[in-house]
Scaffold this motif. Structure first.
Motif, PDB file in Angstrom:
ATOM      1  N   VAL A  62      11.026   1.492  -1.189  1.00 34.70           N
ATOM      2  CA  VAL A  62      10.956   2.814  -1.810  1.00 34.70           C
ATOM      3  C   VAL A  62      11.583   2.757  -3.186  1.00 34.70           C
ATOM      4  N   GLU A  63      10.982   3.486  -4.108  1.00 38.80           N
ATOM      5  CA  GLU A  63      11.456   3.473  -5.497  1.00 38.80           C
ATOM      6  C   GLU A  63      11.777   4.893  -5.937  1.00 38.80           C
ATOM      7  N   ILE A  64      12.963   5.035  -6.550  1.00 43.92           N
ATOM      8  CA  ILE A  64      13.370   6.309  -7.160  1.00 43.92           C
ATOM      9  C   ILE A  64      13.295   6.109  -8.660  1.00 43.92           C
ATOM     10  N   ALA A  65      12.433   6.853  -9.329  1.00 53.64           N
ATOM     11  CA  ALA A  65      12.132   6.591 -10.733  1.00 53.64           C
ATOM     12  C   ALA A  65      12.462   7.788 -11.618  1.00 53.64           C
ATOM     13  N   THR A  66      13.003   7.488 -12.794  1.00 53.58           N
ATOM     14  CA  THR A  66      13.258   8.501 -13.825  1.00 53.58           C
ATOM     15  C   THR A  66      12.369   8.204 -15.017  1.00 53.58           C
ATOM     16  N   ASP A  67      11.640   9.205 -15.476  1.00 53.98           N
ATOM     17  CA  ASP A  67      10.686   9.022 -16.569  1.00 53.98           C
ATOM     18  C   ASP A  67      11.395   8.961 -17.913  1.00 53.98           C
ATOM     19  N   VAL A  68      11.188   7.874 -18.666  1.00 56.96           N
ATOM     20  CA  VAL A  68      11.735   7.761 -20.024  1.00 56.96           C
ATOM     21  C   VAL A  68      10.617   7.438 -21.013  1.00 56.96           C
ATOM     22  N   THR A  69       9.373   7.786 -20.648  1.00 59.69           N
ATOM     23  CA  THR A  69       8.222   7.449 -21.493  1.00 59.69           C
ATOM     24  C   THR A  69       8.331   8.085 -22.874  1.00 59.69           C
ATOM     25  N   ASN A  88       0.840  -1.201   0.000  1.00 59.09           N
ATOM     26  CA  ASN A  88       0.000   0.000   0.000  1.00 59.09           C
ATOM     27  C   ASN A  88       0.876   1.252   0.000  1.00 59.09           C
ATOM     28  N   THR A  89       0.491   2.247  -0.770  1.00 55.56           N
ATOM     29  CA  THR A  89       1.327   3.432  -0.957  1.00 55.56           C
ATOM     30  C   THR A  89       1.379   4.306   0.291  1.00 55.56           C
ATOM     31  N   LEU A  90       2.621   4.634   0.693  1.00 55.57           N
ATOM     32  CA  LEU A  90       2.861   5.525   1.828  1.00 55.57           C
ATOM     33  C   LEU A  90       3.281   6.914   1.374  1.00 55.57           C
ATOM     34  N   ILE A  91       4.172   6.962   0.368  1.00 54.97           N
ATOM     35  CA  ILE A  91       4.721   8.226  -0.136  1.00 54.97           C
ATOM     36  C   ILE A  91       4.561   8.245  -1.652  1.00 54.97           C
ATOM     37  N   TYR A  92       4.107   9.373  -2.174  1.00 59.11           N
ATOM     38  CA  TYR A  92       3.908   9.527  -3.612  1.00 59.11           C
ATOM     39  C   TYR A  92       4.096  11.001  -3.925  1.00 59.11           C
ATOM     40  N   ASN A  93       5.306  11.375  -4.424  1.00 54.30           N
ATOM     41  CA  ASN A  93       5.627  12.803  -4.502  1.00 54.30           C
ATOM     42  C   ASN A  93       5.101  13.470  -5.774  1.00 54.30           C
ATOM     43  N   ARG A  94       5.277  14.799  -5.823  1.00 59.89           N
ATOM     44  CA  ARG A  94       4.763  15.611  -6.935  1.00 59.89           C
ATOM     45  C   ARG A  94       5.282  15.126  -8.288  1.00 59.89           C
ATOM     46  N   GLU A 147       3.277   9.866 -13.903  1.00 56.20           N
ATOM     47  CA  GLU A 147       2.267   8.829 -14.101  1.00 56.20           C
ATOM     48  C   GLU A 147       0.885   9.406 -14.399  1.00 56.20           C
ATOM     49  N   SER A 148       0.797  10.748 -14.540  1.00 56.99           N
ATOM     50  CA  SER A 148      -0.477  11.427 -14.843  1.00 56.99           C
ATOM     51  C   SER A 148      -1.569  11.000 -13.860  1.00 56.99           C
ATOM     52  N   MET A 149      -1.213  11.012 -12.585  1.00 58.63           N
ATOM     53  CA  MET A 149      -2.130  10.581 -11.533  1.00 58.63           C
ATOM     54  C   MET A 149      -2.258  11.680 -10.478  1.00 58.63           C
ATOM     55  N   LYS A 150      -3.360  11.623  -9.707  1.00 59.16           N
ATOM     56  CA  LYS A 150      -3.516  12.483  -8.547  1.00 59.16           C
ATOM     57  C   LYS A 150      -3.113  11.705  -7.304  1.00 59.16           C
ATOM     58  N   LYS A 151      -2.640  12.408  -6.278  1.00 60.90           N
ATOM     59  CA  LYS A 151      -2.198  11.722  -5.064  1.00 60.90           C
ATOM     60  C   LYS A 151      -3.310  10.874  -4.447  1.00 60.90           C
ATOM     61  N   GLU A 152      -4.534  11.423  -4.454  1.00 60.20           N
ATOM     62  CA  GLU A 152      -5.630  10.680  -3.835  1.00 60.20           C
ATOM     63  C   GLU A 152      -5.973   9.390  -4.572  1.00 60.20           C
ATOM     64  N   ASP A 153      -5.513   9.290  -5.854  1.00 62.10           N
ATOM     65  CA  ASP A 153      -5.743   8.058  -6.614  1.00 62.10           C
ATOM     66  C   ASP A 153      -4.799   6.942  -6.195  1.00 62.10           C
ATOM     67  N   VAL A 154      -3.704   7.316  -5.489  1.00 62.18           N
ATOM     68  CA  VAL A 154      -2.652   6.339  -5.212  1.00 62.18           C
ATOM     69  C   VAL A 154      -2.408   6.143  -3.716  1.00 62.18           C
ATOM     70  N   LEU A 155      -2.347   7.223  -2.960  1.00 61.65           N
ATOM     71  CA  LEU A 155      -2.017   7.135  -1.534  1.00 61.65           C
ATOM     72  C   LEU A 155      -2.995   6.225  -0.795  1.00 61.65           C
ATOM     73  N   GLY A 156      -2.420   5.302   0.015  1.00 62.77           N
ATOM     74  CA  GLY A 156      -3.225   4.394   0.822  1.00 62.77           C
ATOM     75  C   GLY A 156      -3.768   3.208   0.063  1.00 62.77           C
ATOM     76  N   LYS A 157      -3.550   3.165  -1.240  1.00 64.30           N
ATOM     77  CA  LYS A 157      -4.086   2.068  -2.054  1.00 64.30           C
ATOM     78  C   LYS A 157      -2.981   1.101  -2.446  1.00 64.30           C
TER      79      LYS A 157
END
Length: 451
Positions: free
Chosen positions: A106-113, A24-30, A36-46
């Motif tokens: 924890v994951e540190i991600a770089t966007d290469v889409t 379950n998601t604990l941290i999801y930064n700006r 990921e074109s997502m809102k925090k409320e779509d991910v946090l706690g899920k």
């Protein structure tokens, strides 16, 4: 203090995503929201499995790190958000333990889409269109090389393509593939200078799960190119130790993934490119002699632009036409002064440099119909010591030469039009020009007629 840490995480220019031991998601930064074109409320706690979808036979690197209790370093992952939008990231994933118990990852991600989509689109375009017909020019040095390269399409022998940077070596490689019996099979390309030695081996040969920390079962480029062609661009940049392993794969026609125990039979044609003379590369220790002899069954030497300067007008026409479409412009050509400068320039960057010069010049134009001297990039107009700017003496000689060339060109075009009853398409074919190119020349030389 927690507010300070939270603000730091928010301001980081990399994506941060942390989950608890259940996923379950604990941290999801700006930045992760943007990627990921997502809102925090779509991910946090899920649970991430309820939010994201992963490709077949793939799993979340966050969940894999939780389950394996291991770091996963620099792994590319493609997945889909809750609206089905495809995302590709390069991830560094770390398990977090407390009192010897897994509590989070924890994951540190770089966007290469965007990069992934551009590369895929470029590959698709190249796969569909690139052939010898797309090689621009009719000069004798170029036609000799094209003829040699066409012979290479009849066999499955390895090919070494040698030429300076910007001469179009990959275009030759793809043309050979697309006009060979392997055309329906994959064409896989890898620039050997683009990746560090620590990654290139696993990319070439593939990996078995557990070969090193975070390693998953992954086919290498040889497996991906099965039945087709593998292009090794800038081979002389490949580490000598890896060259020895590459030689063994080529000789035995078998590849073993890193960490695996079994070998896989391969049927792959190798085309390698180099931007320096192979003899010099061998002498300087950059290229193994035995690997050279294995790859140079057929050697194609692509001429530099200064060696095929007769192709300059048709290349300029091609790039001007290309950027006319891209920029919605109507540029007819270049001024006499620009042509004289281009004709005497050494072109160290070859065709790629010419394209960039045309593109840069057209970016500075408004409603002009010709590329003028003042539109050229700064280094062409000034140069380190003014070597790119024509002296009055050079302009004199260039002017005389251009006058004579224009008279000869006009005579040839008029004679050809008469022979073809003023039919422009037939005349263009006879002259080896496009219809548009011939019409441009007729307009410039004020030749009337044509249908």
């Amino acid at each position: 203090m927690n507010l300070i840490y939270q603000e730091i995480i928010e301001q980081l220019d990399v994506g941060i995503h942390a989950v608890d031991e259940a996923g379950n998601t604990l941290i999801y930064n700006r930045k992760m929201c943007e990627m990921e074109s997502m809102k925090k409320e779509d991910v946090l706690g899920k649970n991430i499995q309820d939010v994201f979808k992963f490709q077949e036979n793939q799993e979340s690197t966050l969940l894999h790190s939780l389950q394996s209790k291991k770091e996963i370093l620099n792994v590319k992952q493609t997945y889909f958000n809750n609206r089905g939008i495809e995302i590709t990231t390069i991830n560094k994933t770390l398990p977090i333990q407390a009192n010897r118990q897994m509590v989070a990852a924890v994951e540190i991600a770089t966007d290469v889409t965007k990069m992934e989509k551009l590369m895929r689109a470029k590959k698709q375009t190249n796969d569909e269109t690139l052939s010898f017909n797309q090689i621009i020019g009719k000069s004798e040095p170029l036609m000799e090389v094209i003829e040699l390269a066409k012979r290479a399409t009849r066999t499955n022998s390895n090919v070494l393509i040698v030429g300076e940077t910007g001469t179009g070596k990959e275009l030759f490689a793809q043309s050979i593939h697309h006009e060979s019996d392997r055309a329906t099979k994959p064409f896989v390309s890898q620039n050997c200078a683009a990746l560090p030695d620590s990654l290139i081996e696993s990319i070439l040969f593939g990996t078995a799960r557990g070969a090193f920390t975070g390693a998953l079962d992954s086919p290498g480029l040889f497996e991906q190119a099965q039945g087709g062609t593998l292009l090794l661009d800038e081979l002389n940049s490949l580490n000598i130790t890896l060259q020895a392993k590459l030689l063994r794969v080529i000789q035995e026609k078998k590849v073993r993934r890193l960490g695996a125990t079994k070998e896989i039979d391969i049927d792959v044609r190798i085309i390698a490119t180099m931007n320096e003379d192979p003899v010099d590369a061998i002498a300087s220790g950059k290229l193994r002699k035995d690997l050279y002899f294995r790859l140079a069954v057929i050697t194609v030497m692509v001429p530099a632009l200064r060696e095929r300067i007769d192709d300059l007008p048709v290349l300029m026409d091609y790039f001007i036409s290309q950027y006319n479409q891209l920029f919605s412009m109507n540029v007819d050509g270049v001024s006499e002064e620009v042509f004289a400068l281009f004709a005497t320039h050494n072109w160290p960057g070859n065709i790629r440099e010419l394209e960039h010069a045309i593109e840069a010049a057209m970016n500075l134009m408004h409603h002009e119909r010709e590329i003028m001297y003042e539109h050229l990039p700064y280094h062409y107009r000034k140069g380190d010591k003014g070597q790119h700017k024509l002296s009055p003496l050079k302009k004199n000689y260039s002017g005389q030469l251009l006058d004579q060339l224009a008279q000869f060109e006009q005579q040839v075009i008029e004679d050809t039009l008469r022979q073809n009853d003023n039919h422009i398409t037939n005349s263009a074919q006879q002259l080896g020009l496009s219809r548009q190119s011939l019409q441009y020349r007729m307009k410039r030389l004020q030749i009337r007629g044509g249908e």
